[in-house]
Design an enzyme around this catalytic site. Structure first.
Site, PDB file in Angstrom:
ATOM      1  N   LYS A  60       5.308 -90.360 -27.700  1.00  0.00           N
ATOM      2  CA  LYS A  60       4.518 -89.231 -27.186  1.00  0.00           C
ATOM      3  C   LYS A  60       5.271 -88.516 -26.072  1.00  0.00           C
ATOM      4  O   LYS A  60       5.436 -87.298 -26.098  1.00  0.00           O
ATOM      5  CB  LYS A  60       3.177 -89.749 -26.652  1.00  0.00           C
ATOM      6  CG  LYS A  60       2.462 -88.771 -25.739  1.00  0.00           C
ATOM      7  CD  LYS A  60       1.141 -89.315 -25.243  1.00  0.00           C
ATOM      8  CE  LYS A  60       1.156 -90.025 -23.910  1.00  0.00           C
ATOM      9  NZ  LYS A  60       1.251 -89.172 -22.723  1.00  0.00           N
ATOM     10  N   ASN A  61       5.726 -89.302 -25.092  1.00  0.00           N
ATOM     11  CA  ASN A  61       6.311 -88.666 -23.906  1.00  0.00           C
ATOM     12  C   ASN A  61       7.699 -88.082 -24.149  1.00  0.00           C
ATOM     13  O   ASN A  61       8.212 -87.329 -23.319  1.00  0.00           O
ATOM     14  CB  ASN A  61       6.323 -89.653 -22.729  1.00  0.00           C
ATOM     15  CG  ASN A  61       4.908 -89.901 -22.199  1.00  0.00           C
ATOM     16  OD1 ASN A  61       3.975 -89.198 -22.571  1.00  0.00           O
ATOM     17  ND2 ASN A  61       4.755 -90.907 -21.350  1.00  0.00           N
TER      18      ASN A  61
ATOM     19  N   ARG B 134      -5.268 -90.189 -26.860  1.00  0.00           N
ATOM     20  CA  ARG B 134      -4.215 -89.306 -26.348  1.00  0.00           C
ATOM     21  C   ARG B 134      -2.834 -89.912 -26.610  1.00  0.00           C
ATOM     22  O   ARG B 134      -1.849 -89.192 -26.704  1.00  0.00           O
ATOM     23  CB  ARG B 134      -4.360 -89.113 -24.835  1.00  0.00           C
ATOM     24  CG  ARG B 134      -5.620 -88.382 -24.438  1.00  0.00           C
ATOM     25  CD  ARG B 134      -5.642 -88.164 -22.957  1.00  0.00           C
ATOM     26  NE  ARG B 134      -4.394 -87.526 -22.536  1.00  0.00           N
ATOM     27  CZ  ARG B 134      -3.993 -87.402 -21.287  1.00  0.00           C
ATOM     28  NH1 ARG B 134      -4.753 -87.863 -20.322  1.00  0.00           N
ATOM     29  NH2 ARG B 134      -2.863 -86.826 -20.992  1.00  0.00           N
TER      30      ARG B 134
ATOM     31  N   ARG C  30      -1.561 -82.805 -18.427  1.00  0.00           N
ATOM     32  CA  ARG C  30      -0.682 -82.291 -17.372  1.00  0.00           C
ATOM     33  C   ARG C  30       0.702 -81.882 -17.856  1.00  0.00           C
ATOM     34  O   ARG C  30       1.363 -81.068 -17.234  1.00  0.00           O
ATOM     35  CB  ARG C  30      -0.569 -83.319 -16.246  1.00  0.00           C
ATOM     36  CG  ARG C  30      -1.757 -83.214 -15.366  1.00  0.00           C
ATOM     37  CD  ARG C  30      -2.046 -84.445 -14.565  1.00  0.00           C
ATOM     38  NE  ARG C  30      -3.319 -84.225 -13.894  1.00  0.00           N
ATOM     39  CZ  ARG C  30      -4.495 -84.392 -14.470  1.00  0.00           C
ATOM     40  NH1 ARG C  30      -4.565 -84.825 -15.714  1.00  0.00           N
ATOM     41  NH2 ARG C  30      -5.605 -84.128 -13.832  1.00  0.00           N
TER      42      ARG C  30
ATOM     43  N   CYS D 160      -5.596 -86.719 -10.885  1.00  0.00           N
ATOM     44  CA  CYS D 160      -6.261 -87.318 -12.042  1.00  0.00           C
ATOM     45  C   CYS D 160      -6.555 -88.773 -11.748  1.00  0.00           C
ATOM     46  O   CYS D 160      -6.349 -89.240 -10.628  1.00  0.00           O
ATOM     47  CB  CYS D 160      -5.424 -87.159 -13.302  1.00  0.00           C
ATOM     48  SG  CYS D 160      -4.045 -88.279 -13.402  1.00  0.00           S
TER      49      CYS D 160
ATOM     50  N   ASP E  39       3.689 -97.326 -16.966  1.00  0.00           N
ATOM     51  CA  ASP E  39       2.817 -97.170 -18.138  1.00  0.00           C
ATOM     52  C   ASP E  39       2.547 -98.494 -18.854  1.00  0.00           C
ATOM     53  O   ASP E  39       1.829 -98.525 -19.861  1.00  0.00           O
ATOM     54  CB  ASP E  39       3.414 -96.140 -19.119  1.00  0.00           C
ATOM     55  CG  ASP E  39       3.385 -94.732 -18.535  1.00  0.00           C
ATOM     56  OD1 ASP E  39       2.664 -94.512 -17.541  1.00  0.00           O
ATOM     57  OD2 ASP E  39       4.090 -93.848 -19.058  1.00  0.00           O
TER      58      ASP E  39
ATOM     59  N   ARG F 297      -1.178 -85.689  -8.528  1.00  0.00           N
ATOM     60  CA  ARG F 297      -0.113 -85.318  -9.465  1.00  0.00           C
ATOM     61  C   ARG F 297       0.591 -84.073  -8.900  1.00  0.00           C
ATOM     62  O   ARG F 297       0.423 -82.975  -9.413  1.00  0.00           O
ATOM     63  CB  ARG F 297      -0.675 -85.036 -10.863  1.00  0.00           C
ATOM     64  CG  ARG F 297      -1.441 -86.175 -11.520  1.00  0.00           C
ATOM     65  CD  ARG F 297      -0.626 -87.371 -11.917  1.00  0.00           C
ATOM     66  NE  ARG F 297       0.332 -87.165 -12.969  1.00  0.00           N
ATOM     67  CZ  ARG F 297       0.183 -87.538 -14.244  1.00  0.00           C
ATOM     68  NH1 ARG F 297      -0.912 -88.110 -14.640  1.00  0.00           N
ATOM     69  NH2 ARG F 297       1.156 -87.341 -15.119  1.00  0.00           N
TER      70      ARG F 297
END
Ligand code: EPU
Length: 419
Positions: free
Chosen positions: A22-23, A399, A92, A116, A307, A121
């Protein structure tokens, strides 16, 4: 609202395929806007964040379409520069439109992300970077407005109080490809997702030296063309399945995991007493005997990833003895502790430290997910808890994890999604 029900007690066994990252996909999607022809990106996961970025690209006038796991992006009609509040507030990473719009259109207007569930952030480093390249930045009515008739290469130090910034490095990299002359980013993030973006931009025709290092040198002004590309495997999804194998005292082989991106997680699991071995095309994770407590420092890559902090906490909550987890990246990333304690865990927080006293058993409970990785950690805890755990606010999970309940269930977990 959907919920996930997990009944604990089954050791997980078998093989699981790790999806695309994802990132890494999110920066690549915005970088595709810099090309003069369409890009085709393979191995893209079906996740809500990817859908949101597709909508951001749509707002900017570009066309993005995901079929199976292939994403086509056509930037031909990319001529708008505003990323609205409704999209930025749900994700974001929409802030990446700042660098892409400045590079291609000389102007960007992006809603300020705000805080958040995991902490403040800030985007000061993003703004410092684009200002150094010559953009004029104003903040009004909750939006960042950046304008530059011409971007000019320079040397930029991107170090922040918590180390380098992945997002700021992404934005400055994109803007610098359009700058006149050479830009040097010092203290660039070296997370694999940044290296992936460097590889993607270079394949498009950019000239960036120093891949994988904290010093990136960008020779700007090159013509960038559309390419075909395949995104790297998701190291956090892989790490989450490693912990699923470890916490259930199971035996799971992860197919397609990029082992070199998982050194810190593998090393920590081995210290705890989990067997982690390279196997044909992947990584085999299984338990052998008793586990030991551990101290875990959350640090920028190649350190133990933030994470994966909530997930390793779920494991350590079940390991006899006292473990300490120190979070140095996000100041408020311990929301899952309160929910884990409701499942019988014994975890105390002292500022950035979590003191985890292992308990003989967790018990299932209705729990509330506070963010993406916290949701995954609560599911992991549920896999070994006695009885049923009902994880609410599953939209956080969607997500970042594609079909996690189906993948876990294929490994033998008793897990299902409830409408
Ligand atoms: N920071 C600043 N100023 C800035 C930017 C960041 O002080 O201008 C600070 C942050 O407050 C934080 C640290 O620098 O303390 C690192 O933040 P970074 O900018 O690297 O994080 P990010 O780019 O916003 C990405 C991931 C996060 C992951 C962090 C750290 C994406 C879309 N997000 O965020 O992933 O936790 O890097 O590795 O890539 C997740 O996937 O669940 C997630 C939250």
């Amino acid at each position: 609202m959907q919920k996930i029900s997990v009944k604990g007690g089954k050791p997980l066994k078998g093989e699981v395929i790790v999806g695309g990252s994802k990132n890494a996909t999110l920066p690549v999607m915005t970088a595709a806007l810099l090309a003069d022809s369409p890009c085709s990106i393979q191995n893209v996961p079906h996740l809500n964040d990817i859908k949101t970025m597709t909508q951001v690209l749509g707002k900017l006038g570009a066309k993005a379409e995901l079929k199976d796991h292939k994403l086509s992006i056509d930037p031909a009609k990319f001529d708008k520069f505003e990323a609205p509040y409704e999209l930025v507030k749900t994700m974001r990473a929409s802030i990446y439109s700042l660098g892409a719009c400045l590079a291609r259109l000389g102007e960007a207007k992006v809603s300020l992300p705000g805080g958040c569930a995991i902490g403040a952030r800030p985007i000061d480093l993003h703004l410092k970077g684009v200002e150094a390249l010559g953009a004029k930045v104003t903040i009004e009515h909750g939006y960042v407005h950046a304008k530059a008739s011409k971007l000019k290469g320079t040397t930029i130090l991107l170090a922040g109080p918590h180390g380098p910034s992945l997002g700021a490095t992404v934005n400055v990299l994109m803007a610098a490809t359009a700058a006149e002359g050479t830009t040097v980013i010092e203290s660039a993030s070296i997370e694999p997702e940044v290296t992936e973006l460097v590889d993607f931009l270079n394949a498009m025709g950019a000239s960036i030296e120093g891949r994988g290092t904290p010093r990136l040198v960008i020779h700007g002004g090159k013509r960038l063309k559309g390419i075909e590309y395949s995104v790297l495997p998701d190291r956090i999804e892989a790490g989450t399945f490693m912990i699923a194998a470890a916490i259930t005292r199971g035996d799971v082989t992860l197919k397609g995991a990029e082992i070199s991106h998982l050194t810190a997680v593998s090393e920590k699991l081995r210290q705890i007493g989990v067997l982690v071995e390279e196997s044909d095309g992947g990584l085999r994770v299984r338990s052998a005997g008793d586990y030991r407590p551990a101290d875990v420092w959350i640090l920028p890559y190649p350190g133990f990833p933030t994470d994966m902090q909530a997930q390793i906490m779920a494991l350590l909550a079940t390991v006899p003895g006292v473990s300490v987890i120190t979070e140095t990246i996000w100041e408020n990333r311990f929301m899952h502790v309160f929910e884990m304690n409701r499942m019988g865990a014994d975890i105390a927080i002292d500022r950035s430290h979590a003191v985890v006293k292992g308990v003989p058993k967790l018990t299932g409970a209705p729990v509330m997910a506070s963010d993406l990785r916290a949701s995954a950690a609560l599911i992991l805890a549920g896999l070994v808890a006695e009885g049923e755990t009902l994880v609410q606010r599953v939209y956080h999970l969607d997500r970042g994890y594609e079909r996690i309940e189906q993948k876990l269930s294929a490994l033998g977990a008793e897990i299902k999604r409830l409408d």
